[in-house]
Scaffold this motif. Sequence first.
Motif: not given
Length: 367
Positions: A120, A175-176, A106, A204, A197, A194-195, A263, A93
């Motif tokens: 993305s 994750f990620f 972002d 993709y 929690k 993904g957007y 970040f 991110y």
Amino acid sequence: MAILAPSRRLRRTPFSEGVEAAGVKAYTVYNHMLLPTVFRSVEEDYHHLKSAVQVWDVAVERQVELRGPDAGRLMQMLTPRDLRRMLPGQCYYVPIVDETGGMLNDPVAVKLSEDRWWISIADSDLLFWVKGLALGYRLDVLVDEPDVSPLAVQGPKADELMARVFGDRVRDVRFFKFDHFDFQGRDLVIARSGYSKQGGFEIYVEGEDLGMPLWNALFEAGKDLDVHAGCPNLIERIEGGLLSFGNDMTDDNTPHECGLGKFCNTHTAIGCVGRDALLRVAKEGPVQQIRALSIEGPAVPGCDRWWPLWSGKKRVGRVSSAAWSPDFKTNVAVGMVRLSHWDDGDEVTVETPDGMRKAVVHEKFWI
Ligand code: THG
């Protein structure tokens, strides 16, 4: 609100046919494309997302592809996050900033290989900025928007559904991180991201012809899992503190104001075009920051403009997103709050279209 007039500028997606058949009730526009916002109702979609599994058409998360020997260098010019330790197979991110340190987007950066990246993106025309930098700095890199459309599978039963379509190996994706999977003889990148929690994946999808076959395969495999079409859910994403570019922050905000300082590695992100500006502002520290707020009283109306935050006659910020949370039994909100009032438990007043409401500032979001 009146109806949104369809036209070719308002792009459909490879999954639009499935979205319509599933009974989409409302759309928003995101990256000049249709993004569903409601299927049954925002509240029903919310409960279902938290208990079952949903398939989301998030083709609006367009990719800016960087390809060539200077791809990595260009990627680091865009962000204050240090990318030197990032490996192919990872997603980050990343705040993207301009030369003043203002947020331009972002996105999630996907490192496919040393010389190939996907960015993305959230809702802003990042492609033009990236092309401009590549051209202005005479970089050896191709920048374009490929025919790639993410399809998200989100919710507590996402692992089970994905394993049925792609095999048990998909459960091992962390994750990620992403890996490659076969679908009908074609190679797909699948990441655990993904957007929401609630956990899940993003596929993709390369090539629009693959959209409906994949959509149908997921619904076929998930019948007994109560799989349903869904979309980013306003209530759940506020509870989770997932930010929405253009709503919660704009190019007037630095990553630090957005709570995205974690970040940023501004000292070591050599080459980032916003580095000097961010080093300057980071020294003094932000004077306003994104916070969770709970707003008292019954359900607030939809937030389609910033609602001023007051402390007596002093303006101390704004609310940018708000919704009634059935699980937490309060209105949950995201806002930008000035330093004088950003501590946990600080009390403020929100000017909503329904009148003044008391609200409490929180240091942490709900989930
Ligand atoms: N996935 C992909 N592209 C996207 C989004 C996405 N593009 C648009 C939009 N969403 C970009 N914004 C975000 C905001 C939050 C997150 C991802 C993209 C996110 N945040 C996690 C969090 O804050 O808990 C994790 C961040 C981390 O730990 O690295 O996932 O959703 N492909």
